[in-house]
Design an enzyme around this catalytic site. Structure first.
Site, PDB file in Angstrom:
ATOM      1  N   CYS A  81     -39.412  14.148 -13.951  1.00 20.20           N
ATOM      2  CA  CYS A  81     -38.776  15.223 -15.432  1.00 20.20           C
ATOM      3  C   CYS A  81     -38.892  15.934 -15.013  1.00 20.20           C
ATOM      4  O   CYS A  81     -38.499  17.461 -15.366  1.00 20.20           O
ATOM      5  CB  CYS A  81     -39.328  14.263 -16.945  1.00 20.20           C
ATOM      6  SG  CYS A  81     -41.216  15.002 -17.195  1.00 20.20           S
ATOM      7  N   GLU A 112     -41.486  14.370 -24.825  1.00 19.01           N
ATOM      8  CA  GLU A 112     -41.165  14.559 -24.124  1.00 19.01           C
ATOM      9  C   GLU A 112     -40.398  13.875 -23.325  1.00 19.01           C
ATOM     10  O   GLU A 112     -40.222  13.066 -22.376  1.00 19.01           O
ATOM     11  CB  GLU A 112     -42.990  14.208 -22.459  1.00 19.01           C
ATOM     12  CG  GLU A 112     -44.126  14.629 -22.703  1.00 19.01           C
ATOM     13  CD  GLU A 112     -44.025  16.716 -23.115  1.00 19.01           C
ATOM     14  OE1 GLU A 112     -43.323  16.775 -22.719  1.00 19.01           O
ATOM     15  OE2 GLU A 112     -45.036  16.652 -23.311  1.00 19.01           O
TER      16      GLU A 112
END
Ligand code: ADP
Length: 469
Positions: free
Chosen positions: A276, A242
């Protein structure tokens, strides 16, 4: 200075081979010591995990569920301690820390209730063919400093319930909440099933190359993710990556500026922009551009920036000195190349505080537009043609998330289909229920977390093919 927490290795709470200071980003000063593991302790942990794996994998889902439920109870019993420690080491306002701890408990309980069931592919008079999902073994969970607990739990809980054992390695600047999680687990989980190793940025590579580790579940920057990917090659480890994002908030010409401005501001500034999936660049139609910039600027000026433990703080400091320095650089460039609508500088006080900043009229190739700023600094760009805006959005090497803001959700859904990323929200943001998988397109990652896909990542399919009679 707070007393040092311990590493959890092989069921025992132990001191590190060394110690390291942990900085409170609201002051820039050390407030605690954390144990620092060395390579020998890492080897001990991997060996313990390998010993623990067969027993844990052999338990039924129901048995493992009971352990995870008790683990969740254990975290709940120390809820406020977790939240305050998170604010101290990470910087986020206390209510956001509480939200993360709440999510951690909910995540443990949600995944505790999941199960990957074996299924029959063929069952005739002559044969039976079944598909099972076996756990992989030792999972290394490597996490960043923006959400130290929840980003760990979306690895830890699915990995444990499917029968894997986990070694958690937090980011060097936010080790304490992970270590506290280990202290809770020490009394609940069998030795070696969950272990914690804090480091000074030197053990991640050792873990992801270690022959005893079967899967590396990594959340962090794209640059480090590429290193993880290459370090899995020798033993063909499984991995989940990720990575970074440069998510666009795309405002359509039918949007109501007064309605969408606060939502976009929240999407960009939550956790001081260190998400993010934060909105990292805004594209607005020319006709709405001035109004949207003004509305975002007003919100930035009104936001209460302060120490996370102070009641009422909405935006805390950024987490560490390196991130602070990077943002100061972006601000200098933004002042030169664009127009600052609000903010534009660090606060004149101790700690890593940046004034929430809105920048307009930047060229498309400004670093603040192209790169992932990871902070409370938001560029707003005007577009004349929706197709060209979508092209500019998709030109990024990243493809993690993104948002569409519109008065017409159906139209938003159609536009969302044209954005090349793993998740696109329409008129909402950061809605990440545990039953919905998320992950990146392009250089934002490989693999998925949460949902059924997230559970399957920690398993391998196994076929049993039996001839009858
Ligand atoms: P940042 O650049 O923002 O500090 P990183 O992506 O480098 O973020 O860090 C995310 C996590 O990856 C941290 O826990 C860090 O210690 C770890 N890490 C750093 N280098 C490596 C590596 N070569 N292999 C595996 N993990 C690493």
């Amino acid at each position: 200075m707070d007393k040092a927490l311990h590493l959890l290795i092989d069921g025992r709470l132990v001191a590190g081979a060394g110690e390291m200071p942990v900085i409170n980003p609201a002051t820039g000063k050390a407030f605690a010591l954390a144990p620092r593991a060395d390579a020998a302790q890492l080897d001990t942990a991997v060996a313990a995990a390998r010993r623990a794996f067969p027993g844990w994998a052999a338990l039924s889902y129901a048995d493992r569920r009971a352990f995870l439920e008790r683990f969740a109870d254990g975290v709940e019993a120390r809820f406020e301690e977790f939240a305050r420690l998170m604010t101290m080491e990470q910087g986020k306002p206390l209510d956001q820390a509480r939200f993360e701890v709440g999510g951690t408990i909910a995540g443990l309980r949600y995944f505790a209730a999941q199960e990957i069931v074996s299924h029959v592919i063929r069952d005739t008079a002559q044969e039976r063919i079944t598909e099972h999902h076996s756990p992989l073994g030792v999972v290394a969970a490597i996490t960043p400093w923006n959400f130290p607990l929840i980003l760990l739990v979306v690895k830890l809980a699915p990995a444990l319930i499917t029968g894997n054992v986990v070694i958690a390695k937090p980011a060097p600047t936010t080790p304490l909440t992970t270590l506290l999680l280990g202290e809770v687990a020490a009394d609940i989980l069998p030795g070696g099933v969950f272990q914690t190793l804090a480091d000074a940025n030197d053990l991640g590579a050792l873990l992801s190359t270690h022959a005893g580790v079967a899967h590396v579940s990594f959340t962090g920057s794209t640059a480090t993710g590429k290193k993880v990917l290459s370090s899995t090659v020798d033993t063909l480890k499984r991995f989940t990556l990720e990575l970074g994002g440069n998510d666009a908030a795309l405002v359509l010409d039918d949007a109501d500026v007064n309605k969408v401005a606060p939502a976009i501001f929240g999407a960009a500034m939550v956790n001081a922009g260190q998400v993010c999936l934060a909105a990292k660049r805004v594209y607005a139609p020319r006709a709405l551009y001035d109004d949207l910039c003004a509305a975002l600027g007003a919100l930035a000026r009104a936001a209460v920036v302060g120490e996370g433990l102070d009641q009422g703080s909405q935006i805390g400091p950024v987490q560490n000195a390196a991130q602070f320095a990077k943002l100061v650089d972006y601000l200098a460039e933004a002042r030169q190349q664009g127009q600052i609508v609000a903010g534009g500088a660090p606060l004149d006080r101790e700690g890593y505080f940046i004034a929430p900043t809105i920048v307009r009229d930047l060229p498309d190739d400004a670093r603040l537009v192209r790169e992932e700023q990871f902070g409370p600094v938001l560029p707003v760009l005007a577009y004349d043609d929706l197709g060209a805006a979508i092209e500019a959005i998709n030109a990024s090497e990243y493809g993690l998330g993104g948002t569409i803001w519109t008065g017409n959700p159906e139209r938003g859904e159609q536009v969302a289909a044209l954005i090349d990323s793993g998740t696109v929200w329409v008129n909402r943001h950061l809605d990440l229920p545990f039953d919905v998988a998320f992950g990146g397109a392009k250089q934002s990652g490989i693999g998925r977390q949460q949902g059924v896909e997230g559970l399957l990542e920690f398993t391998q399919a196994k076929i049993i093919n039996m001839a009858k009679g």
